[in-house]
Design an enzyme around this catalytic site. Structure first.
Site, mmCIF file in Angstrom:
data_model
loop_
_atom_site.group_PDB
_atom_site.id
_atom_site.type_symbol
_atom_site.label_atom_id
_atom_site.label_comp_id
_atom_site.label_asym_id
_atom_site.label_seq_id
_atom_site.Cartn_x
_atom_site.Cartn_y
_atom_site.Cartn_z
ATOM 1 N N CYS A 135 -6.083 -6.269 -1.055
ATOM 2 C CA CYS A 135 -4.743 -6.737 -1.377
ATOM 3 C C CYS A 135 -4.146 -5.950 -2.548
ATOM 4 C CB CYS A 135 -4.793 -8.239 -1.652
ATOM 5 S SG CYS A 135 -3.184 -9.043 -1.807
ATOM 6 N N ILE A 136 -3.844 -6.590 -3.680
ATOM 7 C CA ILE A 136 -3.282 -5.911 -4.844
ATOM 8 C C ILE A 136 -4.367 -5.362 -5.766
ATOM 9 C CG2 ILE A 136 -3.135 -7.988 -6.269
ATOM 10 C CD1 ILE A 136 -0.605 -5.025 -6.126
#
Length: 216
Positions: A135-136
């Site tokens: 994800c991030i």
């Protein structure tokens, strides 16, 4: 085979993304890996009311304590962890990766990684052990591996531009796919940076876990 999963709290908006964390843990369990949870013993940057999306100004929470919710209480302070004890490391996403493990959410290209997290992640890298960022969380990669590391957060132009400014080699990637930096043994996948449902997130995460374990 023991691996580390680094958590950043509990909840998508101010900690570790719970679906991503559980999907990672499940894929590791199915692969026969022994999982140990780690988190920094620090205050959260903020507490978000997940019902309203607003900052709970009067509340304060601890990242290690909140992460223990996902770990079912079995978790240790990353400051006390030794990278030599693990065959690989996994970083689920959620805003906690960009608010607690680092300050990428507020500082972007000029961000820094929390000191204990950076020490551990760099030790993993220097030992040539594989790491998976979801994800991030791949926004941490340029700080750990330096310029040129291949990674993905999906296709968000602004986030990719910030990572490029930090020296990362961003690769656009579909939600169900992964990006592998073979030289540095880094695997990344977009998960909820792009996922519209938990099944889409699961496909990419399962592939990322499999690829990371194959690099051991």
């Amino acid at each position: 085979m023991k691996v580390a999963v680094i958590l950043s709290g509990c909840g998508v908006f101010d900690g570790a993304e719970i679906h991503e964390s559980v999907l990672t843990i499940l894929a590791l369990a199915k692969a026969g890996a022994e999982t140990e949870f780690l988190a920094p013993d620090i205050a959260q940057t903020s507490v978000i009311n997940h019902l309203t999306g607003e900052i709970a100004e009067s509340e304060s929470r601890n990242v290690l304590v909140e992460s223990a919710r996902i770990a079912r209480g079995k978790i240790k302070d990353i400051a006390q962890a030794d990278a030599e004890d693990y065959a690989a490391v996994f970083f689920p996403g959620g805003f906690g990766a960009a608010k607690n493990l680092s300050d990428f959410a507020s500082q972007g290209a000029t961000s820094h990684v929390q000191a204990d997290v950076l020490r551990f992640a760099k030790a993993v890298a220097q030992a040539g052990k594989p790491a998976c960022y979801i994800c991030i969380a791949p926004a941490l990669i340029p700080h750990v591996y330096g310029a040129g590391a291949r990674l993905t957060i999906g296709n968000d132009a602004d986030t990719a531009a910030a990572i490029t400014a930090m020296g990362g080699a961003h690769v656009n990637c579909a939600v169900t796919d992964i990006v592998i930096d073979e030289d540095r043994k880094i695997v990344s996948t977009p998960a909820y940076m792009l996922a519209q449902n938990i099944a889409e997130a699961a496909t990419g995460i399962e592939a990322a876990v499999k690829a990371t374990l194959a690099l051991i």
